[in-house]
Design a protein around this motif. Structure first.
Motif, short mmCIF file in Angstrom:
data_model
loop_
_atom_site.label_atom_id
_atom_site.label_comp_id
_atom_site.label_asym_id
_atom_site.label_seq_id
_atom_site.Cartn_x
_atom_site.Cartn_y
_atom_site.Cartn_z
N ALA A 47 -10.55 -42.11 5.77
CA ALA A 47 -11.77 -42.32 4.98
C ALA A 47 -11.95 -43.80 4.64
CB ALA A 47 -11.72 -41.48 3.70
N CYS A 48 -10.88 -44.46 4.27
CA CYS A 48 -10.97 -45.90 3.96
C CYS A 48 -11.37 -46.70 5.18
CB CYS A 48 -9.64 -46.40 3.43
SG CYS A 48 -9.28 -45.86 1.76
N THR A 49 -10.83 -46.34 6.35
CA THR A 49 -11.19 -47.05 7.58
C THR A 49 -12.67 -46.89 7.88
OG1 THR A 49 -8.97 -46.76 8.48
CG2 THR A 49 -10.71 -47.26 10.05
N GLY A 50 -13.19 -45.68 7.72
CA GLY A 50 -14.62 -45.45 7.96
C GLY A 50 -15.50 -46.18 6.97
N ILE A 51 -15.12 -46.16 5.71
CA ILE A 51 -15.91 -46.87 4.69
C ILE A 51 -15.88 -48.37 4.93
CG2 ILE A 51 -15.95 -47.44 2.22
CD1 ILE A 51 -14.95 -44.51 1.75
N LEU A 52 -14.73 -48.88 5.32
CA LEU A 52 -14.61 -50.32 5.55
C LEU A 52 -15.38 -50.77 6.79
CD1 LEU A 52 -10.91 -50.86 4.53
CD2 LEU A 52 -12.92 -51.89 3.47
N PHE A 54 -18.36 -49.84 7.43
CA PHE A 54 -19.68 -50.14 6.87
C PHE A 54 -19.63 -51.31 5.90
CE2 PHE A 54 -20.22 -45.69 8.15
CZ PHE A 54 -21.31 -45.84 8.97
N ALA A 55 -18.50 -51.47 5.19
CA ALA A 55 -18.36 -52.56 4.24
C ALA A 55 -18.32 -53.91 4.94
CB ALA A 55 -17.10 -52.36 3.41
N MET A 56 -18.00 -53.92 6.22
CA MET A 56 -17.98 -55.17 6.97
C MET A 56 -19.34 -55.86 6.93
SD MET A 56 -17.17 -55.75 11.02
CE MET A 56 -18.37 -54.54 11.49
N LEU A 70 -8.11 -58.05 5.25
CA LEU A 70 -6.87 -57.55 4.66
C LEU A 70 -6.95 -56.04 4.42
CD1 LEU A 70 -6.24 -60.40 2.06
CD2 LEU A 70 -4.96 -59.98 4.17
N LEU A 71 -8.04 -55.58 3.86
CA LEU A 71 -8.19 -54.15 3.58
C LEU A 71 -8.31 -53.32 4.86
CD1 LEU A 71 -10.63 -54.32 0.54
CD2 LEU A 71 -8.19 -53.80 0.51
N TYR A 72 -9.11 -53.81 5.80
CA TYR A 72 -9.29 -53.08 7.04
C TYR A 72 -8.00 -53.02 7.85
CZ TYR A 72 -11.11 -51.52 11.50
OH TYR A 72 -11.32 -50.81 12.64
#
Length: 127
Positions: A47-52, A54-56, A70-72
């Motif tokens: 879920a974090c990978t998918g959200i990130l 879009f956050a890019m 760093l987060l991705y």
């Protein structure tokens, strides 16, 4: 990053930044999977990978891009590491593990090289 004019120094270190945090998550995600279970570990990281992804789009300056990398790197490293144990846990017998892994890892490769109306010949190139 800076209106499509990225910092040239940062561009050379992007992959190194992502891989350095991916290394940390690859080591720690195995320990988390042992403690909480493979699927219970994979779901939040996926879920974090998918959200990130879009956050890019919101990382428009250098500090934002570094934080995103760093987060991705951390989230995606864990996702990649947990993928094989998930597939192994879904196998009914040990003899099915090789087949399920090869089918799951072959599918994205074939999909990238299949002929489409946009790409034409199916060589995997974008021309």
């Amino acid at each position: 990053m800076e209106a499509n004019n990225p910092n040239p120094t940062l561009v050379t270190y992007c992959l190194a930044i992502i891989n350095s945090t991916a290394f940390l998550s690859r080591v720690s995600s195995g320990a988390l999977a042992d403690r909480f279970g493979v699927l219970n570990t994979a779901i939040p990281f996926t879920a974090c990978t998918g959200i990130l992804c879009f956050a890019m789009l919101g990382a428009t300056n250098t500090p934002g891009a570094v934080i995103w990398m760093l987060l991705y790197g951390f989230a995606n490293g864990a996702f990649v590491t947990i993928l094989s144990p998930i597939l192994m846990s879904l196998a009914k017998d040990v003899s099915e593990i090789g087949l399920s892994l090869s089918q799951a890892l072959l599918a994205p490769t074939y999909a990238d090289h299949s002929p489409t109306a946009e790409r034409g010949s199916g060589t995997g190139s974008s021309s």
